[in-house]
Design a protein around this motif. Structure first.
Motif, PDB file in Angstrom:
ATOM      1  N   MET A 449       0.817  -1.204   0.000  1.00 25.88           N
ATOM      2  CA  MET A 449       0.000   0.000   0.000  1.00 25.88           C
ATOM      3  C   MET A 449       0.855   1.259   0.000  1.00 25.88           C
ATOM      4  SD  MET A 449      -2.963  -1.130   2.721  1.00 25.88           S
ATOM      5  CE  MET A 449      -3.786   0.454   2.620  1.00 25.88           C
ATOM      6  N   ALA A 450       2.064   1.178   0.586  1.00 21.94           N
ATOM      7  CA  ALA A 450       2.924   2.356   0.719  1.00 21.94           C
ATOM      8  C   ALA A 450       3.747   2.634  -0.526  1.00 21.94           C
ATOM      9  CB  ALA A 450       3.850   2.189   1.923  1.00 21.94           C
ATOM     10  N   ALA A 451       4.043   1.630  -1.317  1.00 21.46           N
ATOM     11  CA  ALA A 451       4.923   1.804  -2.475  1.00 21.46           C
ATOM     12  C   ALA A 451       4.161   2.358  -3.672  1.00 21.46           C
ATOM     13  CB  ALA A 451       5.562   0.466  -2.844  1.00 21.46           C
ATOM     14  N   ASN A 452       4.846   3.179  -4.476  1.00 23.81           N
ATOM     15  CA  ASN A 452       4.251   3.674  -5.714  1.00 23.81           C
ATOM     16  C   ASN A 452       4.142   2.518  -6.707  1.00 23.81           C
ATOM     17  OD1 ASN A 452       4.538   4.861  -8.608  1.00 23.81           O
ATOM     18  ND2 ASN A 452       3.923   6.602  -7.340  1.00 23.81           N
ATOM     19  N   PRO A 453       2.979   2.254  -7.266  1.00 23.96           N
ATOM     20  CA  PRO A 453       2.805   1.079  -8.124  1.00 23.96           C
ATOM     21  C   PRO A 453       3.574   1.154  -9.435  1.00 23.96           C
ATOM     22  CG  PRO A 453       0.835   2.463  -8.160  1.00 23.96           C
ATOM     23  CD  PRO A 453       1.720   3.009  -7.081  1.00 23.96           C
ATOM     24  N   LEU A 454       3.929   2.354  -9.893  1.00 23.21           N
ATOM     25  CA  LEU A 454       4.621   2.496 -11.174  1.00 23.21           C
ATOM     26  C   LEU A 454       6.128   2.283 -11.023  1.00 23.21           C
ATOM     27  CD1 LEU A 454       4.433   3.179 -14.187  1.00 23.21           C
ATOM     28  CD2 LEU A 454       4.741   5.593 -13.556  1.00 23.21           C
ATOM     29  N   GLY A 481      12.601  16.752  -6.351  1.00 26.71           N
ATOM     30  CA  GLY A 481      12.840  16.664  -7.784  1.00 26.71           C
ATOM     31  C   GLY A 481      11.541  16.740  -8.572  1.00 26.71           C
ATOM     32  N   ASP A 482      11.544  17.545  -9.611  1.00 25.39           N
ATOM     33  CA  ASP A 482      10.328  17.741 -10.419  1.00 25.39           C
ATOM     34  C   ASP A 482      10.734  17.748 -11.895  1.00 25.39           C
ATOM     35  OD1 ASP A 482       7.796  18.287 -11.264  1.00 25.39           O
ATOM     36  OD2 ASP A 482       7.797  20.393 -10.637  1.00 25.39           O
ATOM     37  N   LEU A 483      10.022  16.975 -12.732  1.00 22.26           N
ATOM     38  CA  LEU A 483      10.339  16.924 -14.158  1.00 22.26           C
ATOM     39  C   LEU A 483       9.780  18.152 -14.868  1.00 22.26           C
ATOM     40  CD1 LEU A 483       9.758  13.175 -15.110  1.00 22.26           C
ATOM     41  CD2 LEU A 483      11.851  14.306 -14.371  1.00 22.26           C
ATOM     42  N   ASP A 484      10.566  18.708 -15.764  1.00 28.26           N
ATOM     43  CA  ASP A 484      10.149  19.860 -16.572  1.00 28.26           C
ATOM     44  C   ASP A 484       9.658  19.372 -17.935  1.00 28.26           C
ATOM     45  OD1 ASP A 484      11.308  21.519 -14.488  1.00 28.26           O
ATOM     46  OD2 ASP A 484      13.254  21.050 -15.383  1.00 28.26           O
ATOM     47  N   HIS A 485       8.567  19.949 -18.440  1.00 28.31           N
ATOM     48  CA  HIS A 485       8.004  19.640 -19.759  1.00 28.31           C
ATOM     49  C   HIS A 485       7.458  18.216 -19.834  1.00 28.31           C
ATOM     50  CE1 HIS A 485      10.318  23.230 -20.523  1.00 28.31           C
ATOM     51  NE2 HIS A 485      11.470  22.572 -20.440  1.00 28.31           N
ATOM     52  N   PHE A 486       7.083  17.643 -18.692  1.00 27.52           N
ATOM     53  CA  PHE A 486       6.578  16.270 -18.689  1.00 27.52           C
ATOM     54  C   PHE A 486       5.225  16.174 -19.400  1.00 27.52           C
ATOM     55  CE2 PHE A 486       4.257  12.790 -16.463  1.00 27.52           C
ATOM     56  CZ  PHE A 486       5.010  11.738 -16.960  1.00 27.52           C
ATOM     57  N   LYS A 487       4.366  17.198 -19.229  1.00 25.85           N
ATOM     58  CA  LYS A 487       3.063  17.153 -19.886  1.00 25.85           C
ATOM     59  C   LYS A 487       3.214  17.168 -21.406  1.00 25.85           C
ATOM     60  CE  LYS A 487      -1.409  19.490 -20.188  1.00 25.85           C
ATOM     61  NZ  LYS A 487      -1.404  19.398 -21.660  1.00 25.85           N
ATOM     62  N   GLY A 488       4.140  18.001 -21.901  1.00 24.63           N
ATOM     63  CA  GLY A 488       4.368  18.041 -23.343  1.00 24.63           C
ATOM     64  C   GLY A 488       4.884  16.709 -23.858  1.00 24.63           C
ATOM     65  N   PHE A 489       5.744  16.063 -23.096  1.00 26.67           N
ATOM     66  CA  PHE A 489       6.258  14.746 -23.490  1.00 26.67           C
ATOM     67  C   PHE A 489       5.104  13.752 -23.597  1.00 26.67           C
ATOM     68  CE2 PHE A 489       7.897  10.531 -22.584  1.00 26.67           C
ATOM     69  CZ  PHE A 489       9.030  10.454 -23.375  1.00 26.67           C
ATOM     70  N   ASN A 490       4.219  13.769 -22.616  1.00 26.77           N
ATOM     71  CA  ASN A 490       3.057  12.878 -22.645  1.00 26.77           C
ATOM     72  C   ASN A 490       2.185  13.128 -23.866  1.00 26.77           C
ATOM     73  OD1 ASN A 490       3.070  10.989 -20.617  1.00 26.77           O
ATOM     74  ND2 ASN A 490       2.132  12.319 -19.087  1.00 26.77           N
ATOM     75  N   ASP A 491       1.989  14.403 -24.211  1.00 27.76           N
ATOM     76  CA  ASP A 491       1.127  14.750 -25.352  1.00 27.76           C
ATOM     77  C   ASP A 491       1.712  14.233 -26.659  1.00 27.76           C
ATOM     78  OD1 ASP A 491      -0.579  16.017 -23.625  1.00 27.76           O
ATOM     79  OD2 ASP A 491       0.177  18.042 -24.037  1.00 27.76           O
ATOM     80  N   VAL A 492       3.034  14.286 -26.809  1.00 29.97           N
ATOM     81  CA  VAL A 492       3.669  13.895 -28.070  1.00 29.97           C
ATOM     82  C   VAL A 492       3.926  12.393 -28.129  1.00 29.97           C
ATOM     83  CG1 VAL A 492       5.773  14.137 -29.465  1.00 29.97           C
ATOM     84  CG2 VAL A 492       4.710  16.157 -28.433  1.00 29.97           C
ATOM     85  N   TYR A 493       4.421  11.827 -27.054  1.00 31.16           N
ATOM     86  CA  TYR A 493       4.856  10.424 -27.065  1.00 31.16           C
ATOM     87  C   TYR A 493       3.815   9.453 -26.509  1.00 31.16           C
ATOM     88  CZ  TYR A 493       9.638  11.771 -28.297  1.00 31.16           C
ATOM     89  OH  TYR A 493      10.754  12.241 -28.951  1.00 31.16           O
ATOM     90  N   GLY A 494       2.813   9.966 -25.801  1.00 28.54           N
ATOM     91  CA  GLY A 494       1.773   9.100 -25.266  1.00 28.54           C
ATOM     92  C   GLY A 494       2.024   8.746 -23.798  1.00 28.54           C
ATOM     93  N   LEU A 496       1.938   5.842 -22.250  1.00 29.89           N
ATOM     94  CA  LEU A 496       2.793   4.676 -21.975  1.00 29.89           C
ATOM     95  C   LEU A 496       4.260   5.079 -21.930  1.00 29.89           C
ATOM     96  CD1 LEU A 496       1.107   1.850 -24.101  1.00 29.89           C
ATOM     97  CD2 LEU A 496       0.991   2.218 -21.622  1.00 29.89           C
ATOM     98  N   MET A 497       4.672   5.934 -22.889  1.00 28.31           N
ATOM     99  CA  MET A 497       6.051   6.415 -22.866  1.00 28.31           C
ATOM    100  C   MET A 497       6.268   7.354 -21.686  1.00 28.31           C
ATOM    101  SD  MET A 497       7.998   5.059 -25.046  1.00 28.31           S
ATOM    102  CE  MET A 497       9.362   6.228 -25.066  1.00 28.31           C
ATOM    103  N   GLY A 498       5.198   8.055 -21.265  1.00 27.06           N
ATOM    104  CA  GLY A 498       5.300   8.888 -20.065  1.00 27.06           C
ATOM    105  C   GLY A 498       5.607   8.054 -18.833  1.00 27.06           C
ATOM    106  N   ASP A 499       4.917   6.904 -18.732  1.00 24.68           N
ATOM    107  CA  ASP A 499       5.214   5.980 -17.626  1.00 24.68           C
ATOM    108  C   ASP A 499       6.650   5.474 -17.704  1.00 24.68           C
ATOM    109  OD1 ASP A 499       2.665   6.308 -16.725  1.00 24.68           O
ATOM    110  OD2 ASP A 499       1.910   4.382 -17.468  1.00 24.68           O
ATOM    111  N   LEU A 555      18.009  10.447 -23.154  1.00 28.49           N
ATOM    112  CA  LEU A 555      18.058  10.523 -24.619  1.00 28.49           C
ATOM    113  C   LEU A 555      17.554   9.243 -25.272  1.00 28.49           C
ATOM    114  CD1 LEU A 555      21.517  12.299 -25.098  1.00 28.49           C
ATOM    115  CD2 LEU A 555      19.231  13.330 -24.985  1.00 28.49           C
ATOM    116  N   ASP A 556      17.630   8.120 -24.571  1.00 25.04           N
ATOM    117  CA  ASP A 556      17.176   6.844 -25.142  1.00 25.04           C
ATOM    118  C   ASP A 556      15.685   6.842 -25.441  1.00 25.04           C
ATOM    119  OD1 ASP A 556      19.739   5.864 -24.945  1.00 25.04           O
ATOM    120  OD2 ASP A 556      19.413   4.846 -23.038  1.00 25.04           O
ATOM    121  N   LEU A 557      14.928   7.731 -24.802  1.00 23.95           N
ATOM    122  CA  LEU A 557      13.471   7.739 -24.982  1.00 23.95           C
ATOM    123  C   LEU A 557      13.000   8.741 -26.040  1.00 23.95           C
ATOM    124  CD1 LEU A 557      12.166   7.429 -21.301  1.00 23.95           C
ATOM    125  CD2 LEU A 557      12.729   5.635 -22.942  1.00 23.95           C
ATOM    126  N   PHE A 558      13.918   9.558 -26.562  1.00 22.38           N
ATOM    127  CA  PHE A 558      13.528  10.568 -27.550  1.00 22.38           C
ATOM    128  C   PHE A 558      13.887  10.128 -28.973  1.00 22.38           C
ATOM    129  CE2 PHE A 558      13.701  13.067 -23.684  1.00 22.38           C
ATOM    130  CZ  PHE A 558      12.639  13.942 -23.831  1.00 22.38           C
TER     131      PHE A 558
END
Length: 642
Positions: A449-454, A481-494, A496-499, A555-558
């Motif tokens: 219950m305590a661990a993040n499932p992803l 720590g906070d990711l920058d431009h994560f929403k844009g990445f999700n919009d372009v790559y989907g 699943l790639m966001g996960d 870079l491996d994901l772009f």
């Protein structure tokens, strides 16, 4: 050199002569495939006193090398190695010369005798420890070894055969695997345990493993050496570990010489280890220093962080069972106790305040049952038939660690109670397997219950514990720590790639946490927010290295053209095309230099929110991951009196 021509009918006569040490065979020139043809053997008669003079010259002396239980930091046994006097000071030299002279049996026998004599000279705890004794395949199948290395012979030495592990080396192929399996069964039925040494070094290992299913399987040092550098070795280790677990063999990694090797093995769940990293073989068995224990514990905790932080120690579960002192009670009297107390499950045998053995109701009646069992044992002390090597743990061990230890025992000991001692090895009480399993299941549910499932990183409940504990220390650093431009990445790559990007972020940060501090902890708050809690003050150099590692791995994901351009295009909320830089990570760093002692945890969220805005402006401008230390001083608010 004499040459003899023998007909097949005289083969057994020759073999008997060889076994009686009258002659030593040097070379078989022609095999006996055709029973109507003679074959030629070259042999010579041993010079008189050759055996005695060579062994006396070698003077084999036993040395002891510890085998470590990485989960507890305790010694699980010792391998007995032999060293000689000059010019035979190394095993290679003395066994090489013995092989040349045809005196392998004689030297191996001398080494075993010296080892057993040394073991019986040790005081109580060392005398009853587990010892791995090396035996070559030729010796293992030799009728003289079968006749002389027995349960009765161990009793004559004053040893329990259950503490002796016959370690069969893999230096050559076993000729007859059916016979090998029968020999293994012969020794196991007497109470000995079997270990297959140097697994992976020779070509016979897999066949031997299938043939005998040993209690222990020792991974060859050639596989262990630099295992952290080679992917194929890592895959091999994982496969062997999985197979060993499926057949209930305990896998021991031997030849460990570096912390990098050990960390990789711990990561893959290897529990037992041996190597020069922990010390060299010595003439007297020894344990680990407290410094080594702490370093090993830190490694193990690193790869089981969620459970470690939600875990509980077993102290509250311990119950004091009935105890008796060594030699104070006979089997007949214990039989009366069990009959008068039907709920009494076990009795602990003590030597003063230390554990000497355990006897359960089931084990007692198994040993004293049968047509003559009771008559044989009724007038003997109970410590004659007790289990001399029960599972003993310190009271500071956690429930999940104890559950793994308890369930990793051999089948005959699997449901025995666990005995608990304090830091001075004084007996406190015992814990039943029902208690352990019930509590472990409860903790597993809490951990899930305590661990993040992803990312499987610890979540908010554990993070709150970390921050609370950090605030009790004189120096600490908390990094958001906070990711920058994560929403844009999700919009372009989907999505699943966001996960996949979130998993990559967790992996890269986990792999580089040691750059910050050896006890640094990483958690996943949710979404694209992470947190690191570290003892002490973190250096800028370590944060720079972490940011560079992330920017390289992402870079491996772009797509190639996005990497080349340094941006990707999206459609903004107004429906216009826009260029978005590649994803970066912004780190807001808050440490104890700017915060008063014992602040309220909510303050960190407030400070971090303001600081993250500033660091994001910087990372957007540079296009690279970055960090920023909080520079403002937060003093404790003044209280007013009415």
């Amino acid at each position: 050199m004499k040459h003899h021509t023998l007909w097949p009918l005289r083969v057994q006569e020759l073999v008997n002569s060889l076994k009686e040490d009258k002659i030593t065979m040097i070379n078989l020139q022609e095999s006996i495939q055709l029973h109507n043809k003679p074959f030629v053997l070259n042999f010579y008669h041993k010079p008189e006193h050759a055996e005695r003079s060579f062994v006396e010259q070698v003077q084999p002396r036993p040395h002891f090398h510890p085998l470590i239980d990485l989960f507890t930091g305790m010694i699980m046994g010792y391998e007995v190695l032999s060293r000689g006097t000059e010019p035979y000071e190394t095993p290679h030299k003395m066994f090489g010369e013995a092989k040349r002279l045809g005196l392998m049996w004689e030297l191996e026998k001398a080494c075993r005798v010296a080892a057993l004599q040394k073991i019986v000279s040790f005081p109580g705890d060392l005398r009853s420890a587990t010892y791995f004794i090396n035996v070559s395949p030729d010796c293992f199948s030799d009728s003289r070894f079968i006749e002389r290395f027995t349960q009765k012979r161990m009793m004559e030495y004053g040893l329990d055969q259950r503490q002796i592990v016959i370690e069969v080396t893999e230096e050559k192929s076993f000729g007859d695997y059916d016979q090998f399996q029968k020999l293994v069964t012969h020794y196991v039925n007497q109470g000995f345990k079997i270990s297959l040494d140097d697994f992976g070094a020779g070509y016979s290992g897999l066949i031997a493993l299938i043939a005998c299913t040993p209690h222990y399987l020792k991974l060859d040092m050639a596989i262990v050496r630099d295992v952290h550098k080679y992917d194929y070795k890592q895959k091999l280790v994982k496969s062997i570990a999985t197979f060993a677990a499926s057949v209930n063999s305990k896998l021991i990694a031997e030849g460990i010489e570096s912390w990098d090797e050990l960390e990789l093995l711990v990561k893959y769940g290897i529990r037992y280890a041996q190597g020069f990293l922990f010390g060299r073989p010595q003439e007297t068995p020894y344990g680990l220093s407290e410094e080594l224990k702490e370093k090993i514990a830190s490694l193990v905790k690193k790869y089981d962080q969620t459970k470690a932080d939600l875990d509980e120690q077993i102290g509250s579960m311990v119950i004091r069972p009935p105890t008796v002192q060594r030699h104070d009670i006979l089997c007949r009297a214990l039989d009366d106790k069990f009959k008068k107390s039907p709920h009494m499950d076990h009795v602990v045998i003590l030597d003063g305040e230390s554990v000497s053995g355990l006897i359960t109701r089931q084990h007692f009646y198994l040993e004293t049952g049968g047509a003559f069992g009771y008559q044989l044992f009724q007038k003997k002390p109970v410590d004659v038939i007790c289990k001399h090597q029960p599972l003993i743990v310190e009271d500071r061990i956690t429930v999940t660690a104890l559950a793994r230890l308890a369930m990793d025992r051999f089948q005959e000991d699997l449901y025995d109670p666990v005995l608990v001692v304090d830091s001075q090895a004084r007996f406190i009480g015992s814990v039943t397997m029902k208690q352990v399993i019930t509590k472990a299941v409860e903790l597993e549910v809490r951990c899930a219950m305590a661990a993040n499932p992803l990312t499987n990183l610890p979540g908010n409940e554990v993070i709150r514990h970390w921050i609370h504990d950090a605030l009790m220390e004189p120096e600490y650093t908390i990094i958001y720590g906070d990711l920058d431009h994560f929403k844009g990445f999700n919009d372009v790559y989907g999505f699943l790639m966001g996960d996949e990007l979130l998993r990559l972020t967790a992996r890269v940060m986990s792999e580089n946490m040691s750059l910050l501090h050896k006890d640094a902890k990483l958690g996943h708050i949710g979404g694209d927010d992470f947190i690191m809690v570290c003892p002490g003050i973190i250096t800028e150099e370590s944060l720079t290295s972490l940011c560079r590692a992330y920017d390289q791995a992402k870079l491996d994901l772009f797509k190639h053209d996005h990497v080349k351009n340094g941006y990707f295009e999206i459609i903004d909320r107004q429906g216009n095309p826009a260029q978005v830089p590649l994803v970066t990570i912004s780190l807001a760093v808050i440490d104890s230099r700017k915060i008063w002692i014992d602040p309220h945890p909510a303050l960190f969220s407030e400070v971090a929110a303001a600081l993250k805005k500033k660091v994001k402006q910087m990372t957007i401008a540079t296009g690279e991951s970055g960090y920023m230390f909080e520079q403002r001083n937060y003093s404790k608010p003044k209280t007013t009196s009415g």
